[in-house]
Scaffold this motif. Structure first.
Motif: not given
Lengths: 162, 339
Positions: A158, A161, B54, B184, B287, B289-291, B294-295, B298
């Motif tokens: 994460s 990215g 982001p 956020s 979320h 648009r998060f990869k 990353q998701r 989060a």
């Protein structure tokens, strides 16, 4: 050069540190209860052992892999040594987990879907760097899942990215 | 420069123009909505920068929803190259591709055209422009500036739905926010329900409320800006908001189907406004648009932030400066879930 013996010794040192932190925390809880800062009544010795166990569960289940990932990411960013995040610290995570009497309860829920997630990301065919690919393959190939190592890999991913 | 008043600030065109910043998380939006007498609704924003993670200060886009009387929705979300966009730092004039939002109090024009949807609307404000004294600082890691050029406006012009252009008129609202960091869970708020510009007779009520996050003790907060006729006559920050009767949507995100907001500042604003959800007309998973990892991070360590827009029934019973203000009816609101 990091060896198996060294990662084993470091996992032992970490457990010493966490156990001591647990004792400090529980002693503070006891003091807080005695001073009526928190209303939990008196804490018996068996209570204290249970609370120390809970503390250890929380630290190993919620902090160790995550803090290790964040620090390793920084070290990797500074030294550009991929082995830090692809071998040295993941191996250390295995050694830490090997010392635990029980897997913290929070860990399977946190990491249970990671194998499928990693496989899906690999199957997407998107080009990515070597470190990310290595970590994805590490998770995707885990059977059974080693939660501390999987959590470490996932947090680094994460931060990269992914 | 905005002139300080008892309740906040009177504003000048520069206050609702662009607020540029070099911060990597900077964003700014001009928000507008209108409920039209033919049963259509429009709600949307012109964006400079991304208000949601982001961060991306260079993106320029419009995000506008049109709803027909049956609440069928047409959403236009379109990015434009930076070189096709501009915004004045002296007055409200925002250009995003062919789309324009411009004007000065009391008159603004909204023009957008994308595919088979569009509008060309004039907002004629019925109330004074206003800027609250304290910027909102609880919805991200940086304060969010807020100015309300019009909390209640007569709207007229045309909307185009599926290629069909109609003459319309109704009531609308426009405000403007900016910040150096995306909204956020990094702020203090757990959630925020906002109902902008609720008209009840001579009164226009602009209010919001919610709770702080667990680490702040789930403390309720609520603010009311009350206009009587064209003037802001009372502001209270001694309020709270609390949701109940939680449902879960298809993504497993929980949201309240009932909400109570209250104020407890005797002599200024007291009382309650109760809301009952009728229909979710918009939802955004923040979320999305998060990869993937990353998701995961989060959702594992922060939460499931989301944005909802609801149609609702309201029941207002408050007292402002000793005068009782009551009303029941239908309206709609935004519900922000930050964690």
């Amino acid at each position: 050069m990091v060896t198996d013996e060294l990662t084993g010794k470091m996992a032992e040192q970490l457990q010493v540190v966490v156990d001591r932190a647990g004792e400090v925390f529980v002693d503070l809880l006891e003091e807080g209860a005695r001073d009526s800062k928190i209303s939990i009544g008196s804490i018996s010795e068996p209570d204290k052992r249970y609370l120390e166990r809970l503390f250890s569960q929380v630290v190993y289940g919620q902090v160790v892999a995550e803090a290790a990932a964040i620090l390793s990411f920084l070290v990797h960013a500074e030294l550009h040594d991929d082995r830090v995040v692809t071998w040295t610290v993941p191996t250390f995570m295995d050694r830490c987990e090997g010392r635990l009497d029980e897997v913290p309860e929070s860990m399977p829920a946190k990491t249970g879907g990671l194998v499928e997630l990693a496989r899906g990301v690999l199957d997407s065919g998107v080009e990515r760097g070597e470190v990310a690919t290595c970590l994805l393959q590490d998770i995707a190939g885990m059977a059974p899942v080693r939660p501390m190592r999987a959590a470490f890999d996932a947090v680094v991913l994460s931060l990269l990215g992914e | 420069m905005a002139r300080e008043t008892r309740w906040g600030y009177e504003i000048e065109p520069r206050d609702y123009a662009l607020h540029p910043s070099d911060a990597p998380g900077w964003w700014e939006w001009w928000y507008f909505d209108a409920d039209l007498e033919n049963g259509y609704t429009i709600a949307g924003t012109f964006h400079f920068g991304s208000p949601r993670p982001p961060a991306n200060p260079d993106v320029r886009f419009i995000e506008i929803a049109l709803y027909d009387p049956e609440d069928n929705k047409r959403m236009v979300r379109k990015r434009y190259p930076k070189e096709q966009c501009s915004a004045s730092e002296d007055t409200c004039k925002v250009v995003i591709g062919p789309n324009v939002f411009e004007g000065e109090i009391p008159r603004f024009r909204l023009f957008f055209q994308e595919g088979e949807q569009g509008c060309d609307l004039i907002y004629e404000s019925m109330v004074e422009g206003f800027m609250p004294r304290d910027p909102t600082s609880s919805v991200g890691s940086a304060v969010v500036g807020w100015v309300i050029p019009t909390a209640r406006a007569k709207v007229s012009g045309t909307i185009t739905w599926e290629g069909r252009t109609m003459e319309v008129k109704g009531d609308g609202y426009h405000d403007h926010n900016w910040s150096d960091a995306p909204m956020s869970g990094a702020g203090d708020s757990q959630d925020l329900l906002a109902l902008m510009g609720l008209p009840i007779g001579d009164w226009t009520l602009n209010f919001s409320g919610g709770r702080s996050q667990r680490k702040q003790g789930y403390k309720p907060y609520g603010v009311m800006y009350a206009y009587k006729k064209e003037k802001v006559v009372a502001v209270s920050e001694k309020g709270g908001g609390s949701g109940s009767d939680y449902a879960e949507n298809a993504l497993g995100i929980k949201y309240p189907q009932a909400y109570k907001l209250w104020w407890d500042e005797p002599g200024l604003v007291e009382g309650e406004i109760r809301l009952k959800l009728k229909q979710v007309i918009d939802f955004m998973d923040l979320h999305r648009r998060f990869k993937p990892f990353q998701r995961w991070f989060a959702e594992t360590y922060v939460g499931r932030p989301a944005y909802f827009r609801y149609r609702l029934d309201y029941d207002a019973d408050i007292t402002v400066l000793g005068e009782r203000v009551t009303g029941q009816g239908q309206s709609w609101c935004e519900y922000h879930k930050f964690v």
